[in-house]
Scaffold this motif. Sequence first.
Motif, short mmCIF file in Angstrom:
data_model
loop_
_atom_site.label_atom_id
_atom_site.label_comp_id
_atom_site.label_asym_id
_atom_site.label_seq_id
_atom_site.Cartn_x
_atom_site.Cartn_y
_atom_site.Cartn_z
N GLU A 18 10.07 6.25 -2.17
CA GLU A 18 9.35 7.48 -1.89
C GLU A 18 8.06 7.17 -1.12
O GLU A 18 7.28 6.31 -1.52
CB GLU A 18 9.02 8.21 -3.19
CG GLU A 18 10.24 8.68 -3.98
CD GLU A 18 11.00 9.78 -3.26
OE1 GLU A 18 10.37 10.50 -2.46
OE2 GLU A 18 12.22 9.92 -3.51
N LYS A 19 7.85 7.89 -0.03
CA LYS A 19 6.72 7.59 0.85
C LYS A 19 5.37 7.80 0.18
O LYS A 19 4.40 7.09 0.49
CB LYS A 19 6.82 8.45 2.13
CG LYS A 19 5.79 8.09 3.19
CD LYS A 19 6.01 6.67 3.71
CE LYS A 19 4.99 6.34 4.79
NZ LYS A 19 5.09 4.93 5.24
N ASP A 20 5.27 8.74 -0.74
CA ASP A 20 3.99 9.02 -1.40
C ASP A 20 3.82 8.22 -2.69
O ASP A 20 2.99 8.56 -3.53
CB ASP A 20 3.84 10.51 -1.68
CG ASP A 20 4.90 11.03 -2.65
OD1 ASP A 20 5.87 10.29 -2.94
OD2 ASP A 20 4.76 12.18 -3.12
N SER A 21 4.57 7.14 -2.86
CA SER A 21 4.56 6.39 -4.11
C SER A 21 3.46 5.33 -4.15
O SER A 21 2.90 4.94 -3.11
CB SER A 21 5.93 5.72 -4.32
OG SER A 21 6.20 4.82 -3.26
N HIS A 22 3.18 4.86 -5.37
CA HIS A 22 2.26 3.76 -5.60
C HIS A 22 3.06 2.61 -6.19
O HIS A 22 3.72 2.75 -7.22
CB HIS A 22 1.16 4.20 -6.58
CG HIS A 22 0.06 3.20 -6.74
ND1 HIS A 22 -1.01 3.38 -7.60
CD2 HIS A 22 -0.15 1.98 -6.17
CE1 HIS A 22 -1.81 2.34 -7.56
NE2 HIS A 22 -1.31 1.47 -6.69
N SER A 39 3.81 -1.85 2.03
CA SER A 39 2.75 -0.95 2.50
C SER A 39 3.27 0.03 3.54
O SER A 39 2.73 1.13 3.68
CB SER A 39 1.58 -1.76 3.07
OG SER A 39 1.87 -2.28 4.35
N GLU A 40 4.31 -0.35 4.27
CA GLU A 40 4.94 0.55 5.25
C GLU A 40 5.75 1.65 4.56
O GLU A 40 5.88 2.76 5.09
CB GLU A 40 5.86 -0.23 6.17
CG GLU A 40 5.17 -1.24 7.08
CD GLU A 40 6.16 -2.18 7.75
OE1 GLU A 40 7.37 -1.83 7.79
OE2 GLU A 40 5.74 -3.25 8.23
N ALA A 49 5.27 2.87 1.32
CA ALA A 49 4.61 3.60 0.24
C ALA A 49 3.20 4.00 0.66
O ALA A 49 2.66 3.50 1.65
CB ALA A 49 4.57 2.75 -1.02
N SER A 50 2.58 4.87 -0.12
CA SER A 50 1.22 5.28 0.20
C SER A 50 0.19 4.27 -0.28
O SER A 50 -0.88 4.11 0.33
CB SER A 50 0.93 6.66 -0.40
OG SER A 50 1.00 6.62 -1.82
N ARG A 51 0.50 3.55 -1.40
CA ARG A 51 -0.43 2.56 -1.93
C ARG A 51 0.33 1.37 -2.49
O ARG A 51 1.41 1.53 -3.07
CB ARG A 51 -1.29 3.15 -3.07
CG ARG A 51 -2.29 4.21 -2.64
CD ARG A 51 -3.03 4.73 -3.87
NE ARG A 51 -3.78 3.68 -4.55
CZ ARG A 51 -4.24 3.79 -5.79
NH1 ARG A 51 -4.00 4.89 -6.51
NH2 ARG A 51 -4.93 2.81 -6.33
N CYS A 81 -4.04 -3.02 7.17
CA CYS A 81 -3.47 -2.03 6.24
C CYS A 81 -4.55 -1.50 5.31
O CYS A 81 -5.18 -2.27 4.58
CB CYS A 81 -2.34 -2.66 5.41
SG CYS A 81 -0.95 -3.25 6.40
N ASN A 96 -3.98 0.55 2.82
CA ASN A 96 -3.41 0.99 1.54
C ASN A 96 -3.03 -0.16 0.63
O ASN A 96 -2.23 -0.01 -0.28
CB ASN A 96 -2.19 1.89 1.78
CG ASN A 96 -1.05 1.17 2.50
OD1 ASN A 96 -1.26 0.12 3.12
ND2 ASN A 96 0.15 1.73 2.44
#
Length: 313
Positions: free
Chosen positions: A73-77, A93-94, A96-98, A119, A121
């Motif tokens: 998921e792109k907005d994941s940590h 890092s590419e 995920a968001s963090r 980067c 994030n």
Amino acid sequence: MGNQYTIGNVTIDLSYYSGENKYSDGDIELEILKMAQNKALDEHSILAADHRWAVLYHFSSVRRNLLEWIPLEKDSHILEIGAGCGALTGLLSEKASRVTAVELSKLRAEIIANRHKECSNIDIIVGNFEDIQFEEKFDYITLIGVLEYSGKFINTSTPYESFLKQIHKLLKPGGKLIIAIENKFGLKYWAGAREDHLGTLYEGIEDYPSHTGIRTFSHKELNSLLDLSGFETNDFYYPWPDYKFPDQIFSDDYLPQVGQINYPAQLMDQSRFITFDEQKVGDGILDNDMFPFFSNSFLVISTKEHDNEDHLF
């Protein structure tokens, strides 16, 4: 400087650092740091000029094949435990968001930060995972070549189970743990390859008689260990020739057939004996649907189904 400092956009946190780099490939890591700091060098030019194993292992883009196909998921940590020299940190890092990377070594943390300093994030915590107090839970946690060392760094009588239970607590409900580890019954070990971590013959097959605090597991053992630790859904994948440099990844839904794998597996980090015709044996294993048992490595994606930890202790 205090407990935190930055290299480029990456923050390094030394709040849990003991002052000792407890895991290292040796002095070559100082050379790897200089390579990472040299703006004129990219990974292709580094590998073209230097063929040593540690350089190949830490800089090869083939390492990315292990995780690049997984739809995170792109907005994941993501919590990356045991980030090494950052071979997969940039990929994460590419996707995920963090990314919070944990690494025992300050030197390795600086290698990671220099490699990925653009980067914004990525944060790196230097220290033993067991000592770190995390303030939030994560969508994904990765253990790439890490679980097998739990016996050295987790101070309990059941270090592997304790480690996984701690990780289970740090995941959000529905969160996923991603593990890559060698299979102690991998065909290469029967056929004359030395155990990856200890360099001895038949160490894993004989269930680690040396008792060094480092061990890998069979398919059944790893699945049971994950189940005991609270992970009831464990999807196994089979990187070939291993998880370090995979060029194929199979699953229980798509296992290899005769003709899809060329034996013996090419090992880049060691010389080896050849004790039998591995191609003939390997084809027989495929014909008898035994590839999951003899696969050289496992990649496991385990899901935390609920947030009730009481049953784990």
